[in-house]
Design a protein around this motif. Structure first.
Motif, PDB file in Angstrom:
ATOM      1  N   GLU C 100     -27.352 -16.016 -19.941  1.00  0.00           N
ATOM      2  CA  GLU C 100     -26.458 -16.630 -20.914  1.00  0.00           C
ATOM      3  C   GLU C 100     -25.376 -15.650 -21.353  1.00  0.00           C
ATOM      4  OE1 GLU C 100     -28.695 -17.861 -24.405  1.00  0.00           O
ATOM      5  OE2 GLU C 100     -28.736 -15.810 -25.134  1.00  0.00           O
ATOM      6  N   VAL C 103     -22.663 -15.946 -18.843  1.00  0.00           N
ATOM      7  CA  VAL C 103     -21.991 -17.236 -19.012  1.00  0.00           C
ATOM      8  C   VAL C 103     -21.047 -17.175 -20.213  1.00  0.00           C
ATOM      9  CG1 VAL C 103     -22.342 -19.663 -19.616  1.00  0.00           C
ATOM     10  CG2 VAL C 103     -23.792 -18.600 -17.893  1.00  0.00           C
ATOM     11  N   GLU C 104     -21.530 -16.621 -21.323  1.00  0.00           N
ATOM     12  CA  GLU C 104     -20.658 -16.525 -22.497  1.00  0.00           C
ATOM     13  C   GLU C 104     -19.441 -15.648 -22.192  1.00  0.00           C
ATOM     14  OE1 GLU C 104     -21.888 -14.220 -25.878  1.00  0.00           O
ATOM     15  OE2 GLU C 104     -20.795 -15.476 -27.292  1.00  0.00           O
ATOM     16  N   ARG C 107     -16.910 -17.464 -20.141  1.00  0.00           N
ATOM     17  CA  ARG C 107     -16.248 -18.541 -20.864  1.00  0.00           C
ATOM     18  C   ARG C 107     -15.306 -18.021 -21.945  1.00  0.00           C
ATOM     19  NH1 ARG C 107     -17.733 -23.807 -20.460  1.00  0.00           N
ATOM     20  NH2 ARG C 107     -17.553 -24.111 -22.699  1.00  0.00           N
ATOM     21  N   GLN C 232     -14.114 -16.043 -30.972  1.00  0.00           N
ATOM     22  CA  GLN C 232     -15.548 -16.202 -30.737  1.00  0.00           C
ATOM     23  C   GLN C 232     -16.312 -15.211 -31.598  1.00  0.00           C
ATOM     24  OE1 GLN C 232     -16.926 -18.429 -28.558  1.00  0.00           O
ATOM     25  NE2 GLN C 232     -18.831 -17.607 -27.735  1.00  0.00           N
TER      26      GLN C 232
ATOM     27  N   ARG D  95     -22.630 -24.731 -17.663  1.00  0.00           N
ATOM     28  CA  ARG D  95     -22.326 -23.457 -18.314  1.00  0.00           C
ATOM     29  C   ARG D  95     -21.958 -23.688 -19.774  1.00  0.00           C
ATOM     30  NH1 ARG D  95     -19.179 -19.270 -14.814  1.00  0.00           N
ATOM     31  NH2 ARG D  95     -17.476 -20.051 -16.079  1.00  0.00           N
ATOM     32  N   ARG D  96     -21.300 -24.808 -20.069  1.00  0.00           N
ATOM     33  CA  ARG D  96     -20.986 -25.122 -21.458  1.00  0.00           C
ATOM     34  C   ARG D  96     -22.270 -25.263 -22.284  1.00  0.00           C
ATOM     35  NH1 ARG D  96     -20.885 -29.685 -24.297  1.00  0.00           N
ATOM     36  NH2 ARG D  96     -19.600 -29.699 -26.175  1.00  0.00           N
ATOM     37  N   VAL D  98     -25.132 -23.920 -21.696  1.00  0.00           N
ATOM     38  CA  VAL D  98     -25.758 -22.602 -21.833  1.00  0.00           C
ATOM     39  C   VAL D  98     -25.078 -21.824 -22.958  1.00  0.00           C
ATOM     40  CG1 VAL D  98     -26.122 -20.381 -20.685  1.00  0.00           C
ATOM     41  CG2 VAL D  98     -26.526 -22.509 -19.425  1.00  0.00           C
ATOM     42  N   GLU D  99     -23.749 -21.814 -22.960  1.00  0.00           N
ATOM     43  CA  GLU D  99     -23.048 -21.079 -24.017  1.00  0.00           C
ATOM     44  C   GLU D  99     -23.337 -21.686 -25.387  1.00  0.00           C
ATOM     45  OE1 GLU D  99     -18.771 -21.262 -24.160  1.00  0.00           O
ATOM     46  OE2 GLU D  99     -18.744 -20.022 -25.962  1.00  0.00           O
TER      47      GLU D  99
END
Lengths: 270, 247, 270, 247, 270, 247
Positions: C100, C103-104, C107, C232, D95-96, D98-99
């Motif tokens: 994760e 992934v963060e 993103r 974020q 992925r969204r 997961v975030e």
């Protein structure tokens, strides 16, 4: 971790025996175990074979499928080799676990066939640049008693040699099957020979017991004309340069014996 | 792989498309100690091939049941960056990367005194930043240096190089263009002082005589790589301060 | 679980030092570590960069690929950002484990670039509604010494800024490459600034050591014109509303400094 | 996301497409104790957004090596049902998702007295049945109530809401249509009595002044949500019998 | 493993009670728990339903998507049934773990609907041989208090019965949506009845407690005309042939009661 | 599945397309002890359906936490070879293979004295080499023999067969062609001496009376399979030397 003791004792025995040119199952260092090849066993496949070397048994099946060519070779069909370890073939195989051993096996078998150019892939083109035949060659390990590479290579080879391919034609811009079958465009008959190094000796066609104690193995594939077309050293030991040269020489000899077996099996099938 | 019509990769007087002679290796630059968070690391530029190697270990095996009672467990992970090749590559490991991880591990293991570190793990992580042929040879050669940098006792360095057949001629150290157009590729890994071949692969078509010749060329080539590896080690340990990063 | 003791002691030291505006590595609370940007390192990529903030090092590569547009924006190309944690970058990264955190990271980097509209994606259309350019931007974490987000954002940004794109044309109904290269349609230069909250202080560009003891972090991306384009908050602590306001104010200041670094690096590349 | 031509989402006299004023939140309905097999649960209807939250724990951590010696381990799993959005969505987590699972966990954790339950796990499962904007805000707000329902001691409720910019105006509590056509989206989670911002994200473009204004609107909006949360708790614990299920 | 003791004691009690035709929750052996069906709950779905049998609760949603037909039935649409176990539905469900129980559930629900031919799939064809409607029917288990199969089947059925389908038309060779909605081409109303065998008795609609101690279960789906259209024995016990015959007879009776519930719920929805 | 126009699978005098009568089963050949590395194995040719079954166990459960304190844990893995069906099949297990593995396990478990081997595992691996209908029936019947070959004590053999409805008539032991064109398929597994139905599935459409008739035919058919299974056991244990491999 006392499980390491038994192989060490066994290795000593195997090496001592090899000093007088003998092996635990009575073979000489350059003997293959008994080879049996049975083709046409899976009627639903486009080609199939069950090959055995000793008690090692591998089934291979060939299936044609219509697919897209690779962009860089738009007018050629595609051969894809897969290897599956059926869990009943050995207590060590676990179901569903993707394994580097299976990946290596598939890729070594693949290279032996591919690099020999045994299939004229230009004959597998249906619509240039658009549609070609994908030839799936899948080997299934049914019983693992040593020397998977040579057995799997034999099974894959003989399945391909006894395959026929479906005939496709264009109706408008759609690809249709005519229902007729064509012969495979076969150009060569490559075979693979594996030797194990144990101590300072080379053992042709290692048994399961020999594989458990080997230092490393070397596999060499030969075309009909005697040229080498693939080679793979495996496992964590090493060979000297001289051992490599000797191993390839032995392998070259044995390749002719293997090819004779293949030819016999194919003639039986015809 | 496309092995179709390519116009003249070797000129009549034996000069290759990048100006090298048939038995000449590309410029190779090794550097030790380039990463901060590893136990040892190395960077190699081998022609246009660029690779980073990091070694973690010896450290506790994880998961524990994979630990070996009498020696260290060695693992190698060969990966190509998505941008390292002509076409974008998915980061998921391909079957090629799985196989290469295996043969690279097997090429390095004979050189390591694994019996000195029972129940531990030594992990070798290889990241190909740019691939231009011979990535497995460059990876093995650089990984040897990363192991040295990690202070792991070794029997010898492992040196590696490939011979290819291009337009009927055997040539040393094939680059990508020659590999794709060439008739064969044969990489070898070798411990010179032990006369030990730890990796040997071949695809393509060569005669038995060409095979014998190739073995000679490979031995010679590995010795050249070996020399460059030793120089890199010396220049690394000569420096009092930690080596500066690549580039 | 005594491993929790050391960070607690360390946290106390870091907080005490910060009361006099200092940090363990000698920086002030608003200082970035040394920033180095090197572009064009991967010749096979369409754009590339290795960015370092202190010892944190991230490689970024840009690759163009022909693909299908999204149905709702049929005339625009697509940017896709990926993040890979190379296991040698930190003893905590495990190979092959999707995470994760990765992934963060991907993103957050993605949003900073995308929301600034730095790329005119309408220029990435090849055949309206049918074929567009997919721009892959992948960041590879090579050395993790704190503040991955800002370093990865820098690497991705500078890789994009120094990219060129292939020219495509239509031959009949097939898309072909002309072999020529076009400049990237760049419209902005967004940068990302991250602050960590430790105790009641805000630390610009947290080091690895500071990240281990932080309460939380906040990252803010700014366009060239000073507008915010992404934000974020991360990790399990909290900020007061006043701390948020102050953090964004500091970040706004620092963003100009960062942008200057980027401009310098790009000019060197030209 | 398509942010192209949309005809007038806000009228000249400041009324939005669903009749709300710019600083008006949608109808929100919270309900506690809606599931049978959880330790705590809550359901929320937030405009057309519909979400179920179930809490399991504190319970034994599994696998055990993930347990923390000095506190409970909190996990959140945010998932969208395949039929919750316009187009059918594959059930595999994106992925969204997961975030969002990560930021939702981090938004809730500061509110929980995790130190009361060392070596245990608290799992928060969130299932979005229908998504019409602000699903993360609704999830966090409902999850707070599910934690309360589970009897887990908390420092404060976490309340959450988003501010967006639509046609140049800042508006509170963006719904899906406004989000897709809007210029920015900025969700915040907040513990009112602690003045603690536990989640803050933004995408889109706003000026620094708009950011400051947004923070004010978010604080105010969170307080409104907080009030509704408290009402839901009171009405739940007032009832002697277990609360009836949602509709 | 003393956890096995409690169920054994409980099983004895359940069997003893059943000798006088009773169950621990007061039902007779052939009673269903209370059934509630609520349709149209998810406005964004093309059809939806939340079905409850006792406290067991399952949500189902229907979504239309344009896709390719299967090559062997080129002029028919495709129904795909999926089942997801939401982890809060039971302490035994783990997040993200694909499970043979979920696979079996989805396939049993699928067969009940599919084999009854309740949907005229020929009406789901858009462009013969090229484009058809894919009908996704996904059931989400929200609360597991026994008899998932019947509850999930009810939810899926009622979601389908209350669905409408989008209208598509051809513009040139592109498929467009007209924005209008069409009624579902419904041809039947199949329901599924599950019985558990505990000791030598058959229990209609087993509760969670009964499922924990059952020997095996049998599920039978019936068409409106009383024909059987699917059957599945589950779990590791067995039934005698006579028990099978009796179970199916009981199930046939109960199926009419269930169908009445469905009809009522649908009429409410209209 | 294509259930469209097929010309006459059953002639007017009740003869099926492969020459069988409606209640006639195909030629079935069982063989025990065909694999080297298993604890027990069997091979079956059932018409053109060809299946290998290998049993490993009772052996230590792995991972250990899955072991059961009071009995053996049985697992079955039903897989189809990529070349076993008309179209090439990906080796990744399909949902059909997952379901069949479950019902096959449940069909065999009642026959095994699992309580004799607490804390162990018995794994049944099934590989379909060629599929021509009734693969689950053939798998169950052959797996029974593999369990016998492994020396695992059993209450009875499990015998299995299917009844289908083709052109309005009930027929025993449907082959692939009849299954695809047929109106229903109903496989059953049965322990004859225990009168125990351990597997029962149905799809397609049959009346209640046809269902009753089918049960009678299935019982009769299972008894025929049972007879063949017993013959295979006898001929296997009669031989002094280990049985030769299939063909």
């Amino acid at each position: 971790m006392s499980e390491r003791i038994v192989p060490l004792v066994r290795k000593k025995q195997i090496i001592e025996l090899s000093d007088s040119g003998k092996r635990t199952d009575g073979r000489s260092l350059t003997d293959y175990r008994k080879i049996t090849i049975q083709t046409g066993v899976i009627e639903k496949a486009d080609g199939s074979s069950i090959a055995m070397i000793g008690d090692t048994r591998v089934a291979a099946g060939v299936k044609f499928e219509i697919g897209d060519p690779f962009p860089d070779i738009p007018n050629e069909g595609v051969m894809q080799v897969g290897a599956e370890f059926v869990p009943f073939a050995s207590p060590d195989f676990e179901p569903g676990k993707p394994d580097e051993v299976a990946v290596e096996l598939a890729r070594v078998v693949d290279r032996g066939l591919r690099e020999s150019k045994m299939i004229d892939t230009s004959k597998l083109c249906i619509v240039p640049g658009k549609k070609v035949w994908i030839v799936h060659v899948d080997v299934y390990i049914l019983d693992h008693c040593g020397n998977l590479i040579d057995t799997a290579a034999l099974a894959a080879l003989t399945a391909l040699l006894t395959s026929t391919m479906p005939e496709a034609c264009l109706e408008g811009d759609e690809v249709k099957l005519t229902g007729k079958r064509l012969p495979m465009p076969i150009c060569d008959l490559p075979v693979n020979v594996t030797l194990a190094k144990i101590g300072d000796k080379m053992f042709v066609d290692p048994s399961f017991e020999e594989e458990e104690v080997l230092d490393c193995r070397i596999s060499v594939a030969f075309k009909e004309n005697g040229m080498l077309c693939a080679m793979q050293k495996g496992e964590s030991g090493y060979l000297t340069v001289e051992e490599v040269l000797r191993a390839v020489e032995i392998a070259k000899d044995k390749s002719q014996e293997l090819r004779k077996k293949v030819t016999e099996a194919i003639n039986v099938a015809k | 792989m496309d092995k179709s019509t390519v116009t003249k990769l070797i000129s009549d007087d034996g000069i290759r498309c990048d100006g090298r002679k048939v038995d000449e290796i590309r410029p190779i630059k090794f550097q030790l100690g380039v990463l901060k968070n590893t136990d040892g690391s190395a960077y190699v530029e081998w022609g246009r091939t660029k690779i980073l190697v990091g070694v973690m270990g010896p450290r506790e095996s994880h998961p524990k049941h994979l630990a070996l009672a009498d020696r260290a467990r060695i693992d190698a992970f060969y990966r190509m960056a998505s941008f390292s090749v002509e076409e974008w590559k998915s980061p998921a490991p391909s079957r090629r990367e799985v196989e290469l991880s295996k043969v690279i591990r097997e090429a390095l293991q004979p050189a390591v005194f694994v019996e000195y570190f029972p129940r531990t793990s030594i992990d070798i992580f290889i990241e190909v930043l740019q691939a231009d042929g011979s990535t497995r040879c460059a990876s093995i050669s650089a990984a040897s240096l990363a192991l040295v940098d990690a202070g792991i006792p070794m029997r010898d360095l492992v040196s590696s190089i490939a011979v290819g057949k291009v337009e009927g001629k055997l040539v040393l150290d094939v680059q990508d263009k020659e590999d794709k157009a060439g008739e064969s590729d044969m990489p070898m890994a070798y411990m010179p002082t032990k006369n030990a071949v730890t990796l040997l692969q071949m695809d393509g078509q060569i005669t038995y005589e060409e095979f014998q010749q190739s073995m000679e060329m490979l031995k010679k080539g590995c010795l050249e790589v070996y020399k460059k590896q030793r120089e890199a080690i010396e220049s690394h340990f000569k420096v009092v301060e930690p080596a500066s990063e690549e580039a």
